[in-house]
Design a protein around this motif. Sequence first.
Motif, PDB file in Angstrom:
ATOM      1  N   LYS A 165       7.596   3.256 -10.060  1.00  0.00           N
ATOM      2  CA  LYS A 165       6.642   3.832 -11.009  1.00  0.00           C
ATOM      3  C   LYS A 165       5.237   3.921 -10.412  1.00  0.00           C
ATOM      4  N   SER A 166       4.821   2.902  -9.677  1.00  0.00           N
ATOM      5  CA  SER A 166       3.482   2.926  -9.099  1.00  0.00           C
ATOM      6  C   SER A 166       3.370   3.959  -7.982  1.00  0.00           C
ATOM      7  N   ALA A 167       4.380   4.052  -7.121  1.00  0.00           N
ATOM      8  CA  ALA A 167       4.361   5.067  -6.058  1.00  0.00           C
ATOM      9  C   ALA A 167       4.377   6.475  -6.656  1.00  0.00           C
ATOM     10  N   ASP A 168       5.165   6.673  -7.709  1.00  0.00           N
ATOM     11  CA  ASP A 168       5.199   7.979  -8.382  1.00  0.00           C
ATOM     12  C   ASP A 168       3.845   8.325  -8.985  1.00  0.00           C
ATOM     13  N   TRP A 169       3.155   7.342  -9.566  1.00  0.00           N
ATOM     14  CA  TRP A 169       1.837   7.594 -10.159  1.00  0.00           C
ATOM     15  C   TRP A 169       0.840   8.039  -9.084  1.00  0.00           C
ATOM     16  N   VAL A 170       0.820   7.306  -7.963  1.00  0.00           N
ATOM     17  CA  VAL A 170      -0.088   7.668  -6.863  1.00  0.00           C
ATOM     18  C   VAL A 170       0.241   9.068  -6.352  1.00  0.00           C
ATOM     19  N   ASP A 171       1.519   9.354  -6.123  1.00  0.00           N
ATOM     20  CA  ASP A 171       1.924  10.680  -5.639  1.00  0.00           C
ATOM     21  C   ASP A 171       1.490  11.776  -6.616  1.00  0.00           C
ATOM     22  N   ASP A 172       1.678  11.538  -7.906  1.00  0.00           N
ATOM     23  CA  ASP A 172       1.285  12.517  -8.910  1.00  0.00           C
ATOM     24  C   ASP A 172      -0.226  12.734  -8.896  1.00  0.00           C
ATOM     25  N   SER A 230       0.857  -1.188   0.000  1.00  0.00           N
ATOM     26  CA  SER A 230       0.000   0.000   0.000  1.00  0.00           C
ATOM     27  C   SER A 230       0.885   1.228   0.000  1.00  0.00           C
ATOM     28  N   HIS A 231       0.424   2.248  -0.716  1.00  0.00           N
ATOM     29  CA  HIS A 231       1.138   3.522  -0.768  1.00  0.00           C
ATOM     30  C   HIS A 231       0.117   4.637  -0.660  1.00  0.00           C
ATOM     31  N   ARG A 232       0.185   5.367   0.445  1.00  0.00           N
ATOM     32  CA  ARG A 232      -0.700   6.503   0.690  1.00  0.00           C
ATOM     33  C   ARG A 232      -2.178   6.129   0.536  1.00  0.00           C
ATOM     34  N   GLY A 233      -2.511   4.930   1.005  1.00  0.00           N
ATOM     35  CA  GLY A 233      -3.895   4.476   0.990  1.00  0.00           C
ATOM     36  C   GLY A 233      -4.333   3.759  -0.276  1.00  0.00           C
ATOM     37  N   TRP A 234      -3.463   3.648  -1.251  1.00  0.00           N
ATOM     38  CA  TRP A 234      -3.762   2.942  -2.492  1.00  0.00           C
ATOM     39  C   TRP A 234      -3.059   1.585  -2.454  1.00  0.00           C
ATOM     40  N   ASP A 235      -3.698   0.557  -2.996  1.00  0.00           N
ATOM     41  CA  ASP A 235      -3.120  -0.788  -3.003  1.00  0.00           C
ATOM     42  C   ASP A 235      -2.486  -1.077  -4.354  1.00  0.00           C
ATOM     43  N   VAL A 236      -1.304  -1.686  -4.310  1.00  0.00           N
ATOM     44  CA  VAL A 236      -0.511  -1.957  -5.506  1.00  0.00           C
ATOM     45  C   VAL A 236      -0.213  -3.452  -5.573  1.00  0.00           C
ATOM     46  N   GLN A 237      -0.428  -4.043  -6.752  1.00  0.00           N
ATOM     47  CA  GLN A 237      -0.112  -5.453  -6.989  1.00  0.00           C
ATOM     48  C   GLN A 237       0.846  -5.525  -8.175  1.00  0.00           C
ATOM     49  N   ILE A 238       1.982  -6.179  -7.976  1.00  0.00           N
ATOM     50  CA  ILE A 238       3.003  -6.296  -9.020  1.00  0.00           C
ATOM     51  C   ILE A 238       3.021  -7.728  -9.547  1.00  0.00           C
ATOM     52  N   TYR A 239       2.972  -7.843 -10.874  1.00  0.00           N
ATOM     53  CA  TYR A 239       3.001  -9.130 -11.569  1.00  0.00           C
ATOM     54  C   TYR A 239       4.222  -9.192 -12.470  1.00  0.00           C
ATOM     55  N   LEU A 240       4.866 -10.357 -12.527  1.00  0.00           N
ATOM     56  CA  LEU A 240       5.995 -10.568 -13.436  1.00  0.00           C
ATOM     57  C   LEU A 240       5.763 -11.833 -14.255  1.00  0.00           C
ATOM     58  N   THR A 241       6.276 -11.805 -15.474  1.00  0.00           N
ATOM     59  CA  THR A 241       6.254 -12.973 -16.343  1.00  0.00           C
ATOM     60  C   THR A 241       7.673 -13.225 -16.817  1.00  0.00           C
ATOM     61  N   GLN A 242       8.101 -14.467 -16.708  1.00  0.00           N
ATOM     62  CA  GLN A 242       9.447 -14.826 -17.157  1.00  0.00           C
ATOM     63  C   GLN A 242       9.391 -15.128 -18.648  1.00  0.00           C
TER      64      GLN A 242
END
Length: 98
Positions: A76-83, A24-36
């Motif tokens: 990138k996700s934290a920057d998007w939320v902050d912006d 979570s970042h500033r009250g927003w939830d973030v899920q990161i997915y990777l594909t090999q």
Amino acid sequence: MENEMMMEANAKHDGLKAPVTCFSHRGWDVQIYLTQVSPEIFVGHVDIFEGKTKRCCIVLAGPLDVRSAISTLETKSADWVDDWLSRSHTGNTGFSEL
């Protein structure tokens, strides 16, 4: 060890791969997915939620190793939320449905 982590993280979950990490970042939830895509190269994306509503998806276009991919997507996700939170939200604008 990282390959074992990725195999576990890539286990099927509701038709999608399970997130590698969530935070979570500033009250927003973030899920990161990777594909090999090869033995040493990963691509990924982030889903960003406001409450239970998905508001943004960020795609990582360049191939990276696991640690670099996760770090880049976290930043990138934290920057998007902050912006988003720093801008004035006046008028009749809002999110489109994803």
